[in-house]
Each structure stands twice: as structure tokens, then as C-alpha cells.
Write a protein that holds these residues in place. Sequence first.
Motif, PDB file in Angstrom:
ATOM      1  N   LEU A   1      26.176  20.816   5.521  1.00 40.40           N
ATOM      2  CA  LEU A   1      27.352  20.167   6.099  1.00 40.40           C
ATOM      3  C   LEU A   1      27.382  20.461   7.592  1.00 40.40           C
ATOM      4  N   SER A   2      27.454  19.407   8.398  1.00 40.30           N
ATOM      5  CA  SER A   2      27.502  19.551   9.845  1.00 40.30           C
ATOM      6  C   SER A   2      28.829  18.981  10.339  1.00 40.30           C
ATOM      7  N   GLN A   3      29.714  19.849  10.803  1.00 40.47           N
ATOM      8  CA  GLN A   3      31.042  19.422  11.215  1.00 40.47           C
ATOM      9  C   GLN A   3      31.103  19.169  12.714  1.00 40.47           C
ATOM     10  N   GLU A   4      31.603  18.002  13.092  1.00 43.23           N
ATOM     11  CA  GLU A   4      31.868  17.714  14.496  1.00 43.23           C
ATOM     12  C   GLU A   4      33.231  18.310  14.851  1.00 43.23           C
ATOM     13  N   LYS A   5      33.250  19.190  15.864  1.00 44.84           N
ATOM     14  CA  LYS A   5      34.489  19.898  16.202  1.00 44.84           C
ATOM     15  C   LYS A   5      35.053  19.515  17.566  1.00 44.84           C
ATOM     16  N   ASP A   6      34.329  18.694  18.309  1.00 37.45           N
ATOM     17  CA  ASP A   6      34.826  18.261  19.611  1.00 37.45           C
ATOM     18  C   ASP A   6      36.019  17.321  19.406  1.00 37.45           C
ATOM     19  N   PRO A   7      37.228  17.705  19.866  1.00 41.36           N
ATOM     20  CA  PRO A   7      38.417  16.876  19.603  1.00 41.36           C
ATOM     21  C   PRO A   7      38.291  15.441  20.095  1.00 41.36           C
ATOM     22  N   GLN A   8      37.665  15.240  21.257  1.00 47.37           N
ATOM     23  CA  GLN A   8      37.525  13.883  21.782  1.00 47.37           C
ATOM     24  C   GLN A   8      36.601  13.050  20.899  1.00 47.37           C
ATOM     25  N   LYS A   9      35.502  13.645  20.461  1.00 41.30           N
ATOM     26  CA  LYS A   9      34.582  12.918  19.585  1.00 41.30           C
ATOM     27  C   LYS A   9      35.222  12.637  18.232  1.00 41.30           C
ATOM     28  N   ILE A  10      36.002  13.605  17.719  1.00 41.88           N
ATOM     29  CA  ILE A  10      36.680  13.392  16.441  1.00 41.88           C
ATOM     30  C   ILE A  10      37.582  12.164  16.530  1.00 41.88           C
ATOM     31  N   ASP A  11      38.345  12.067  17.608  1.00 41.17           N
ATOM     32  CA  ASP A  11      39.257  10.934  17.758  1.00 41.17           C
ATOM     33  C   ASP A  11      38.493   9.620  17.896  1.00 41.17           C
ATOM     34  N   LEU A  12      37.390   9.625  18.634  1.00 44.27           N
ATOM     35  CA  LEU A  12      36.585   8.417  18.782  1.00 44.27           C
ATOM     36  C   LEU A  12      35.970   7.999  17.457  1.00 44.27           C
ATOM     37  N   ILE A  13      35.477   8.972  16.704  1.00 43.02           N
ATOM     38  CA  ILE A  13      34.874   8.683  15.400  1.00 43.02           C
ATOM     39  C   ILE A  13      35.913   8.082  14.472  1.00 43.02           C
TER      40      ILE A  13
ATOM     41  N   PHE B   1      39.043  13.835   5.416  1.00 45.19           N
ATOM     42  CA  PHE B   1      37.743  13.954   6.075  1.00 45.19           C
ATOM     43  C   PHE B   1      37.094  12.569   6.165  1.00 45.19           C
ATOM     44  N   VAL B   2      36.212  12.424   7.133  1.00 45.70           N
ATOM     45  CA  VAL B   2      35.313  11.270   7.182  1.00 45.70           C
ATOM     46  C   VAL B   2      33.891  11.812   7.145  1.00 45.70           C
ATOM     47  N   PHE B   3      33.088  11.335   6.192  1.00 45.98           N
ATOM     48  CA  PHE B   3      31.702  11.777   6.016  1.00 45.98           C
ATOM     49  C   PHE B   3      30.753  10.642   6.377  1.00 45.98           C
ATOM     50  N   TRP B   4      29.571  11.010   6.892  1.00 53.02           N
ATOM     51  CA  TRP B   4      28.500  10.037   7.082  1.00 53.02           C
ATOM     52  C   TRP B   4      27.166  10.780   7.080  1.00 53.02           C
ATOM     53  N   THR B   5      26.098  10.026   6.996  1.00 51.53           N
ATOM     54  CA  THR B   5      24.771  10.642   6.958  1.00 51.53           C
ATOM     55  C   THR B   5      23.736   9.731   7.601  1.00 51.53           C
ATOM     56  N   HIS B   6      22.693  10.341   8.168  1.00 51.47           N
ATOM     57  CA  HIS B   6      21.553   9.592   8.689  1.00 51.47           C
ATOM     58  C   HIS B   6      20.506   9.371   7.602  1.00 51.47           C
TER      59      HIS B   6
ATOM     60  N   ALA C   1      39.795  14.743   9.931  1.00 48.89           N
ATOM     61  CA  ALA C   1      40.568  13.704  10.608  1.00 48.89           C
ATOM     62  C   ALA C   1      41.991  14.147  10.929  1.00 48.89           C
ATOM     63  N   GLN C   2      42.444  15.232  10.315  1.00 45.39           N
ATOM     64  CA  GLN C   2      43.783  15.762  10.583  1.00 45.39           C
ATOM     65  C   GLN C   2      43.715  17.022  11.455  1.00 45.39           C
ATOM     66  N   HIS C   3      42.702  17.075  12.318  1.00 40.65           N
ATOM     67  CA  HIS C   3      42.459  18.310  13.078  1.00 40.65           C
ATOM     68  C   HIS C   3      43.616  18.669  13.999  1.00 40.65           C
ATOM     69  N   LYS C   4      44.426  17.693  14.397  1.00 40.34           N
ATOM     70  CA  LYS C   4      45.545  17.988  15.298  1.00 40.34           C
ATOM     71  C   LYS C   4      46.702  18.676  14.569  1.00 40.34           C
ATOM     72  N   ARG C   5      46.712  18.549  13.237  1.00 38.15           N
ATOM     73  CA  ARG C   5      47.808  19.146  12.461  1.00 38.15           C
ATOM     74  C   ARG C   5      47.358  20.320  11.608  1.00 38.15           C
ATOM     75  N   PHE C   6      46.118  20.233  11.071  1.00 36.36           N
ATOM     76  CA  PHE C   6      45.694  21.227  10.092  1.00 36.36           C
ATOM     77  C   PHE C   6      44.292  21.735  10.389  1.00 36.36           C
ATOM     78  N   ASP C   7      44.045  22.967  10.007  1.00 35.01           N
ATOM     79  CA  ASP C   7      42.695  23.517  10.091  1.00 35.01           C
ATOM     80  C   ASP C   7      41.816  22.895   9.012  1.00 35.01           C
ATOM     81  N   ASP C   8      40.503  23.008   9.220  1.00 33.33           N
ATOM     82  CA  ASP C   8      39.548  22.513   8.225  1.00 33.33           C
ATOM     83  C   ASP C   8      39.744  23.251   6.906  1.00 33.33           C
TER      84      ASP C   8
END
Length: 224
Positions: A175-187, A97-102, A11-18
Motif C-alpha cells: 500500500l502506497s499512500q499519497e500524503k501531500d495535501p495538495q495532491k490529495i485534493d487534486l486526485i 479512500f480512493v484506490f488505484w493501481t498501475h 479523502a477525508q484527510h482534512k477531518r480525520f487521520d488515516d
Amino acid sequence: MSSTTIHYINAQHKRFDDSLVRQSDLNDDRFVYSQCPVYNHKTSRVFIGTSPIDFKLKIDRTPTQNIIRCSDATLIEGDDEHVNSPRPVVQLKFPRFVFWTHDDDVWFEFNDHPMTALNNNFVAVPGWFNLSNWSRGCSLALTIVNESKPVIIKKGDPLFRVAFHPPNLNDGIILSQEKDPQKIDLIYEEYDKKMKEGQSNKTWKPKLFSRTGESKCPFSFLFK
């Protein structure tokens, strides 16, 4: 071997690396116990949150309140009740981080890391809940070991541990990380909205520890 997939964003992808590492990737084979199947079974399913930055924090007590002094005030949050309690609790905004699962009935566990009390002068506040029922942001809340000394965190220091517990504990954890910046912000926007709604209407508490019949991904609208 079957597996359980955990999705997450930084969730802090704009400031910090994973800064999330599987514990088994940090194992030191010079220790005899690194050959133990019990030890390896656990460490391959535990993840370490490490610090993406250097950071320093100290609590100064006054007769009326506790004052937090730190290297970057934008990276702390919390209310007066926690900060001014007999044992102050400070919430950091990194790493977040924000976690979720199916998958159904998967529990999330947040725990301290054993080295922080010795090396960094703090202990993380632990907890767990049913991730399949309730997706929640993960960040570090800490209590200070010795208030006469500062909390000193260096980039790369381990800060906490997280683990995921599916019904079958033999499942591997992917662990499956979403890396698309637009999707991260929407999530994160959707997560923040659901958190505020849940806190307002009190629907979040019953979900924390109840067993799910069927998991429903809270962000499925993004992946259609």
C-alpha cells in the motif's frame, strides 16, 4: 516474492487521520490458528478500515418514510430509495479512500467485518470490481441488524475489510499512500469529475468486470 502496488489517498484527510490497517498487524498470536500459513497468507493481504471517530446512528420508521437520527448528519449520504427501502441502507462518509493501481487486472474487494454485527449492530454491503479498469472511492454502506437498537461505533472499531486480488495471488500487496495535501485534493477532484462523467455517459458499468489489456493510471498527470 513479487508484489503488486496499490496507491491510495485518505479523502477525508482534512477531518480525520488515516484509518487503514493490515489485518496481519492485528493478529493475536494467542490463537493457535495464527501459526497457520493459509490464515497468514490471507491476513497479510487484507486491510481493515477502522473508525476515526465515535458515531451513533438510528433509523426511526414512520408511515411515510424512514428517518435517520445520528450524531453528525454531515457524515451520512444517500438517497430516499435506499433509506426508505424495506431494509434501509445508509452510506457513511468515513473512512473514505480512493484506490488505484498501475498494475494490470487487479481486482478490489470490499467486505464486511465479522465483528460489526455483534458489536456495532450493522453489516457492511460488500462488492468487488476490476480496480485496473475503474478507480472508485471506498466508503461504508451499511444495513442495520436490529432496527430497534442504535448503531454505535467507537473510535478504533473495525468497520470493514478490503482486499486486492492480482492475477498472481501469491503477490505481496504494497500500500502506497499519497500524503501531500495538495495532491490529495487534486486526485479527489479528478476522481470526482471522472465519476460524474462515467455516471452521466454510462461508461463506468462495462469497465467494472472486464479484463484489462493494460492498466492506465487515472492520476498519472500528477506524477510526471
